[in-house]
Write a protein that holds these residues in place. Structure first.
Motif, PDB file in Angstrom:
ATOM      1  N   MET A  87       4.409 -27.569  36.192  1.00  0.00           N
ATOM      2  CA  MET A  87       3.535 -28.124  37.021  1.00  0.00           C
ATOM      3  C   MET A  87       2.515 -27.413  37.703  1.00  0.00           C
ATOM      4  SD  MET A  87       6.384 -30.611  39.260  1.00  0.00           S
ATOM      5  CE  MET A  87       5.689 -30.983  40.598  1.00  0.00           C
ATOM      6  N   GLY A  88       1.647 -27.801  38.094  1.00  0.00           N
ATOM      7  CA  GLY A  88       0.404 -27.017  38.837  1.00  0.00           C
ATOM      8  C   GLY A  88       0.940 -26.846  40.247  1.00  0.00           C
ATOM      9  N   THR A  89       0.016 -25.889  40.725  1.00  0.00           N
ATOM     10  CA  THR A  89       0.031 -25.478  41.950  1.00  0.00           C
ATOM     11  C   THR A  89      -0.768 -26.256  43.062  1.00  0.00           C
ATOM     12  OG1 THR A  89       0.423 -23.195  41.267  1.00  0.00           O
ATOM     13  CG2 THR A  89       0.098 -23.522  43.858  1.00  0.00           C
ATOM     14  N   LEU A  90      -0.167 -26.796  44.196  1.00  0.00           N
ATOM     15  CA  LEU A  90      -0.704 -27.630  45.049  1.00  0.00           C
ATOM     16  C   LEU A  90      -1.452 -26.826  46.136  1.00  0.00           C
ATOM     17  CD1 LEU A  90      -1.580 -30.517  45.949  1.00  0.00           C
ATOM     18  CD2 LEU A  90       0.664 -30.514  47.291  1.00  0.00           C
ATOM     19  N   ASN A  91      -2.752 -26.777  46.286  1.00  0.00           N
ATOM     20  CA  ASN A  91      -3.363 -25.899  47.162  1.00  0.00           C
ATOM     21  C   ASN A  91      -3.763 -26.958  48.281  1.00  0.00           C
ATOM     22  OD1 ASN A  91      -3.584 -23.680  45.491  1.00  0.00           O
ATOM     23  ND2 ASN A  91      -5.450 -24.458  44.426  1.00  0.00           N
ATOM     24  N   THR A  92      -3.838 -26.304  49.458  1.00  0.00           N
ATOM     25  CA  THR A  92      -4.233 -26.815  50.748  1.00  0.00           C
ATOM     26  C   THR A  92      -5.569 -26.178  51.108  1.00  0.00           C
ATOM     27  OG1 THR A  92      -1.972 -27.113  51.485  1.00  0.00           O
ATOM     28  CG2 THR A  92      -3.707 -27.255  53.376  1.00  0.00           C
ATOM     29  N   TYR A  93      -6.534 -27.130  51.383  1.00  0.00           N
ATOM     30  CA  TYR A  93      -7.957 -26.624  51.948  1.00  0.00           C
ATOM     31  C   TYR A  93      -7.978 -27.034  53.487  1.00  0.00           C
ATOM     32  CZ  TYR A  93      -8.482 -25.668  46.931  1.00  0.00           C
ATOM     33  OH  TYR A  93      -8.346 -25.079  45.695  1.00  0.00           O
ATOM     34  N   PHE A  94      -8.841 -26.365  54.212  1.00  0.00           N
ATOM     35  CA  PHE A  94      -8.976 -26.559  55.478  1.00  0.00           C
ATOM     36  C   PHE A  94     -10.690 -26.382  55.688  1.00  0.00           C
ATOM     37  CE2 PHE A  94      -4.980 -24.768  55.242  1.00  0.00           C
ATOM     38  CZ  PHE A  94      -4.374 -25.542  56.115  1.00  0.00           C
ATOM     39  N   CYS A  95     -10.994 -27.279  56.413  1.00  0.00           N
ATOM     40  CA  CYS A  95     -12.591 -27.382  56.680  1.00  0.00           C
ATOM     41  C   CYS A  95     -13.046 -25.999  57.463  1.00  0.00           C
ATOM     42  CB  CYS A  95     -12.796 -28.402  57.632  1.00  0.00           C
ATOM     43  SG  CYS A  95     -14.852 -28.497  58.082  1.00  0.00           S
ATOM     44  N   ASP A  96     -14.065 -25.217  56.902  1.00  0.00           N
ATOM     45  CA  ASP A  96     -14.381 -23.956  57.376  1.00  0.00           C
ATOM     46  C   ASP A  96     -15.058 -24.213  58.620  1.00  0.00           C
ATOM     47  OD1 ASP A  96     -13.396 -22.407  55.424  1.00  0.00           O
ATOM     48  OD2 ASP A  96     -15.205 -22.694  54.118  1.00  0.00           O
ATOM     49  N   ILE A  97     -15.440 -25.341  59.239  1.00  0.00           N
ATOM     50  CA  ILE A  97     -16.013 -25.631  60.437  1.00  0.00           C
ATOM     51  C   ILE A  97     -14.924 -25.931  61.386  1.00  0.00           C
ATOM     52  CG2 ILE A  97     -17.827 -26.805  61.912  1.00  0.00           C
ATOM     53  CD1 ILE A  97     -18.987 -24.618  59.510  1.00  0.00           C
ATOM     54  N   CYS A  98     -14.240 -27.013  61.249  1.00  0.00           N
ATOM     55  CA  CYS A  98     -13.351 -27.551  62.361  1.00  0.00           C
ATOM     56  C   CYS A  98     -11.916 -27.411  62.202  1.00  0.00           C
ATOM     57  CB  CYS A  98     -13.595 -29.235  62.675  1.00  0.00           C
ATOM     58  SG  CYS A  98     -12.884 -30.152  61.142  1.00  0.00           S
ATOM     59  N   GLY A  99     -11.519 -26.942  60.868  1.00  0.00           N
ATOM     60  CA  GLY A  99     -10.051 -26.770  60.638  1.00  0.00           C
ATOM     61  C   GLY A  99      -9.348 -27.959  60.214  1.00  0.00           C
ATOM     62  N   ALA A 100      -9.980 -28.979  59.795  1.00  0.00           N
ATOM     63  CA  ALA A 100      -9.140 -30.088  59.260  1.00  0.00           C
ATOM     64  C   ALA A 100      -8.633 -29.947  57.867  1.00  0.00           C
ATOM     65  CB  ALA A 100     -10.363 -31.501  59.298  1.00  0.00           C
ATOM     66  N   THR A 101      -7.504 -30.398  57.728  1.00  0.00           N
ATOM     67  CA  THR A 101      -6.986 -30.300  56.514  1.00  0.00           C
ATOM     68  C   THR A 101      -7.331 -31.455  55.241  1.00  0.00           C
ATOM     69  OG1 THR A 101      -4.837 -29.799  57.459  1.00  0.00           O
ATOM     70  CG2 THR A 101      -4.449 -30.434  55.438  1.00  0.00           C
ATOM     71  N   LYS A 102      -7.626 -31.019  54.279  1.00  0.00           N
ATOM     72  CA  LYS A 102      -8.125 -31.630  53.111  1.00  0.00           C
ATOM     73  C   LYS A 102      -7.105 -32.648  52.839  1.00  0.00           C
ATOM     74  CE  LYS A 102     -10.916 -32.558  49.508  1.00  0.00           C
ATOM     75  NZ  LYS A 102     -10.739 -34.163  49.323  1.00  0.00           N
ATOM     76  N   GLN A 103      -7.358 -34.014  52.515  1.00  0.00           N
ATOM     77  CA  GLN A 103      -6.326 -35.050  52.176  1.00  0.00           C
ATOM     78  C   GLN A 103      -7.196 -35.615  50.905  1.00  0.00           C
ATOM     79  OE1 GLN A 103      -3.661 -35.736  53.966  1.00  0.00           O
ATOM     80  NE2 GLN A 103      -4.252 -34.104  55.508  1.00  0.00           N
ATOM     81  N   LYS A 104      -6.424 -36.254  49.973  1.00  0.00           N
ATOM     82  CA  LYS A 104      -6.485 -36.785  48.882  1.00  0.00           C
ATOM     83  C   LYS A 104      -7.944 -37.657  48.854  1.00  0.00           C
ATOM     84  CE  LYS A 104      -3.168 -36.996  45.189  1.00  0.00           C
ATOM     85  NZ  LYS A 104      -2.051 -37.844  44.572  1.00  0.00           N
ATOM     86  N   SER A 105      -7.996 -38.587  50.170  1.00  0.00           N
ATOM     87  CA  SER A 105      -8.946 -39.603  50.161  1.00  0.00           C
ATOM     88  C   SER A 105     -10.159 -39.104  50.936  1.00  0.00           C
ATOM     89  CB  SER A 105      -8.521 -40.774  50.573  1.00  0.00           C
ATOM     90  OG  SER A 105      -7.822 -40.492  51.929  1.00  0.00           O
ATOM     91  N   ASN A 106     -10.107 -37.756  51.475  1.00  0.00           N
ATOM     92  CA  ASN A 106     -11.412 -37.321  52.213  1.00  0.00           C
ATOM     93  C   ASN A 106     -12.447 -37.339  51.335  1.00  0.00           C
ATOM     94  OD1 ASN A 106      -9.086 -35.250  53.818  1.00  0.00           O
ATOM     95  ND2 ASN A 106     -10.117 -37.068  54.870  1.00  0.00           N
ATOM     96  N   ASN A 107     -13.662 -37.464  51.889  1.00  0.00           N
ATOM     97  CA  ASN A 107     -15.064 -37.114  51.018  1.00  0.00           C
ATOM     98  C   ASN A 107     -15.724 -35.930  51.557  1.00  0.00           C
ATOM     99  OD1 ASN A 107     -15.076 -39.580  49.687  1.00  0.00           O
ATOM    100  ND2 ASN A 107     -15.424 -40.801  51.427  1.00  0.00           N
ATOM    101  N   TRP A 108     -15.112 -34.797  51.055  1.00  0.00           N
ATOM    102  CA  TRP A 108     -15.561 -33.532  51.425  1.00  0.00           C
ATOM    103  C   TRP A 108     -16.743 -32.922  50.574  1.00  0.00           C
ATOM    104  CZ3 TRP A 108     -12.118 -29.388  53.726  1.00  0.00           C
ATOM    105  CH2 TRP A 108     -11.054 -29.919  54.759  1.00  0.00           C
ATOM    106  N   TYR A 109     -17.274 -31.907  51.241  1.00  0.00           N
ATOM    107  CA  TYR A 109     -18.510 -31.258  50.405  1.00  0.00           C
ATOM    108  C   TYR A 109     -18.086 -29.556  50.371  1.00  0.00           C
ATOM    109  CZ  TYR A 109     -20.614 -35.587  51.664  1.00  0.00           C
ATOM    110  OH  TYR A 109     -20.864 -36.886  51.627  1.00  0.00           O
ATOM    111  N   VAL A 110     -18.753 -29.009  49.300  1.00  0.00           N
ATOM    112  CA  VAL A 110     -18.886 -27.517  49.420  1.00  0.00           C
ATOM    113  C   VAL A 110     -20.296 -27.158  49.519  1.00  0.00           C
ATOM    114  CG1 VAL A 110     -18.307 -25.630  47.804  1.00  0.00           C
ATOM    115  CG2 VAL A 110     -17.070 -27.675  47.937  1.00  0.00           C
ATOM    116  N   VAL A 111     -20.511 -26.188  50.317  1.00  0.00           N
ATOM    117  CA  VAL A 111     -21.967 -25.547  50.621  1.00  0.00           C
ATOM    118  C   VAL A 111     -21.856 -24.206  49.755  1.00  0.00           C
ATOM    119  CG1 VAL A 111     -23.473 -24.559  52.032  1.00  0.00           C
ATOM    120  CG2 VAL A 111     -22.246 -26.817  52.826  1.00  0.00           C
ATOM    121  N   THR A 112     -22.660 -24.163  48.901  1.00  0.00           N
ATOM    122  CA  THR A 112     -22.624 -22.764  48.032  1.00  0.00           C
ATOM    123  C   THR A 112     -23.807 -22.008  48.382  1.00  0.00           C
ATOM    124  OG1 THR A 112     -24.268 -23.686  46.340  1.00  0.00           O
ATOM    125  CG2 THR A 112     -22.071 -24.276  46.037  1.00  0.00           C
TER     126      THR A 112
END
Length: 72
Positions: free
Chosen positions: A1-26
């Motif tokens: 089984m793979g590792t489950l990573n938890t991601y947080f918004c670098d601006i407000c600290g919200a936790t990434k959920q499966k259905s969120n529409n997030w972006y990455v700024v490179t």
């Protein structure tokens, strides 16, 4: 089984959920980035770049970048 990573918004600290529409700024974590590139969420890019949870945090990131880039 793979590792489950938890991601947080670098601006407000919200936790990434499966259905969120997030972006990455490179390139925005470097000292004086020359470009501002937004991509649809990519776990492969998330660790090295800024993760944002939606349009409001994306706008804040762009505003910070513009201020940083044009301040000198």
């Amino acid at each position: 089984m793979g590792t489950l990573n938890t991601y947080f918004c670098d601006i407000c600290g919200a936790t990434k959920q499966k259905s969120n529409n997030w972006y990455v700024v490179t390139g925005s974590k470097s000292n004086k980035p020359r470009s501002f590139r937004v991509v649809i969420w990519s776990e492969a890019l998330a660790g090295e770049n800024v993760a944002v949870c939606g349009s409001e945090c994306l706008q804040k990131t762009l505003s910070q970048w513009l201020t940083q880039t044009h301040s000198k």
